[in-house]
Write an enzyme that holds these catalytic residues in place. Structure first.
Site, PDB file in Angstrom:
ATOM      1  N   ASP A   1       0.805  -1.222   0.000  1.00 58.51           N
ATOM      2  CA  ASP A   1       0.000   0.000   0.000  1.00 58.51           C
ATOM      3  C   ASP A   1       0.842   1.277   0.000  1.00 58.51           C
ATOM      4  OD1 ASP A   1      -2.528  -1.132  -0.240  1.00 58.51           O
ATOM      5  OD2 ASP A   1      -2.519  -1.708   1.865  1.00 58.51           O
TER       6      ASP A   1
ATOM      7  N   ASP B   1      -6.524  -5.236  -4.929  1.00 59.28           N
ATOM      8  CA  ASP B   1      -6.330  -3.843  -4.503  1.00 59.28           C
ATOM      9  C   ASP B   1      -5.021  -3.260  -5.038  1.00 59.28           C
ATOM     10  OD1 ASP B   1      -7.597  -5.704  -2.756  1.00 59.28           O
ATOM     11  OD2 ASP B   1      -7.672  -4.276  -1.129  1.00 59.28           O
TER      12      ASP B   1
HETATM   13  N1  GLY Z   1      -7.253  -2.244   0.478  1.00 58.18           N
HETATM   14  C1  GLY Z   1      -8.009  -2.748   1.559  1.00 58.18           C
HETATM   15  C2  GLY Z   1      -9.461  -2.508   1.424  1.00 58.18           C
HETATM   16  O1  GLY Z   1      -9.918  -2.060   0.381  1.00 58.18           O
HETATM   17  O2  GLY Z   1     -10.158  -2.768   2.384  1.00 58.18           O
END
Ligand code: GLY
Length: 396
Positions: free
Chosen positions: A113, A174
């Site tokens: 992330d 994601d």
């Molecule tokens: N990237 C984690 C979520 O969307 O909860």
């Protein structure tokens, strides 16, 4: 002034001219309203960051940790772009220094992330103001992200220490939104390794995270020694073979962004197929349940996925020819979802709540952020607003 792309959809779609006038007025009042909410949070949050989601309506405040702090910084940049008020820029610049310390000390950076974190804080600062320190911090973050690329499996590992056997070789949908940091780093430095890793990952995600029917697994395991594909499952969705709404929304937006940087039209076609799957599984107001398999039940909605999808659809439409048979449908859907969110999900000033977009679900099974505001839902709602009301250059 409405963005041209939205104006065009209104001309094609609104039943009556007053529908388009009404939508425009709605957006204008929403902009004024979210600026009030963001301004209030600017005072209340001070130098701290909101946690991932609200708890009983309010964001706990944290240091610069976890994966979501940049969604607040991103809102500050957007607020500055919408209003020109330098209070927002000043706080966003304080955040840039905080992100600098975080990456220099490698505090809580063991995650893919880094893309979300550094794109919306430091890359945005560089793009908007030419802040060279922010550029440097972003490049350090890109280095750290590149370390998570597994050469054999050709993927970026999502979570955990690289020596953690439980997380080894696990990619998640994601991550598509984390790839722009790598593409950007190659553009800035001329070092192709970043963009090559991002593109390889996008291709593997297309191959394994997307099922034949264009629904998506949340997560997929690869063997990091042999590079072989293993199996898909879910972390936050309803079931391993269901389709977690937010994953699908990350996919629509993320594959479109990989197209933007690589010109690979297969990725754009894939984003369309994901969009079709998503749009075919929405309740009447267009705001998805937290898992797309739950259509027709009274399952909670996840407005955060809806806001991500609106941004993804608007970006997707920018790259489709006007002759594309589905383009008008996507624009109309984006407008419908946006209108529902604005009327029925946007927090009012006197609500017992300090988030912007109510009714998100972070992780139902672990009781985290269930039917609360989520920091990324707030951010993408504001991004959608800016996309619709002005000509906006993405931070991604
Ligand atoms: N990237 C984690 C979520 O969307 O909860």
């Amino acid at each position: 002034m409405l963005n041209n792309i939205v104006k065009e959809s209104l001309h094609g779609m609104a039943d009556e001219p007053h529908d388009s006038r009404q939508f425009y007025d709605e957006l204008i009042s929403a902009r004024e309203h979210v600026l009030k909410l963001i301004s209030r949070n600017l005072t209340d949050f001070g130098d701290r960051f909101p946690a991932e989601t609200c708890v009983n309506g309010y964001y706990p405040l944290t240091e610069n940790v976890e994966w979501t702090t940049s969604f607040w910084t991103g809102q500050l940049w957007l607020a500055w772009e919408m209003s020109g008020d330098d209070r927002y820029r000043a706080m966003a610049e304080r955040h840039v220094r905080s992100f600098g310390l975080r990456i220099a000390g490698r505090h809580d950076t063991n995650t893919h992330d880094l893309g979300f974190l550094y794109t919306l804080s430091c890359v945005a600062a560089w793009r908007l103001t030419g802040n060279t320190e922010a550029r440097g911090f972003s490049l350090l973050a890109a280095d750290a992200l590149l370390e998570r690329f597994h050469d054999k499996a050709r993927i970026i590992q999502a979570w955990g220490d690289l020596s953690d056997p439980d997380q080894a070789g696990r990619m998640i949908i994601d991550c598509n939104m984390n790839l722009p940091l790598l593409y950007w780093a190659s553009e800035q430095t001329g070092d192709k390794r970043f963009a090559e890793a991002a593109y390889e990952h996008a291709r593997q995600a297309a191959r394994y995270l997307v099922r034949k029917d264009a629904s998506t697994y949340h997560t997929y395991y690869m063997d990091i020694t042999t590079g072989a594909a293993r199996y898909g499952n879910t972390q936050q969705g309803y079931a391993d073979d269901s389709c977690w709404s937010r994953g699908q929304a990350w996919g629509i937006y993320g594959f479109t962004l990989s197209y933007l940087y690589t010109g690979d039209r297969e990725l754009l076609e894939l984003a369309k197929r994901l969009a079709n799957y998503f749009l075919n599984r929405l309740p009447e107001d267009g705001v998805c349940h937290w898992d797309l398999a739950l259509l027709g039940t009274d399952a909670l909605r996840d407005s955060s996925s809806a806001s991500i999808a609106v941004c993804g659809l608007l970006e997707l439409c920018k790259h489709l020819p006007v002759t594309d048979p589905e383009r008008a449908h996507y624009l109309h859907a984006a407008q419908h979802i946006m209108s529902s969110m604005t009327r029925d999900y946007l927090a009012r000033l006197d609500d017992p709540c300090n988030g912007l977009l109510k009714h998100s679900v972070y992780h139902l099974a672990s009781h985290k952020g269930v039917d609360e505001c989520a920091s990324w839902g707030d951010y993408f709602y504001v991004e959608a607003l800016v996309r619709m009301l002005q000509s906006w250059k993405p931070y991604w």
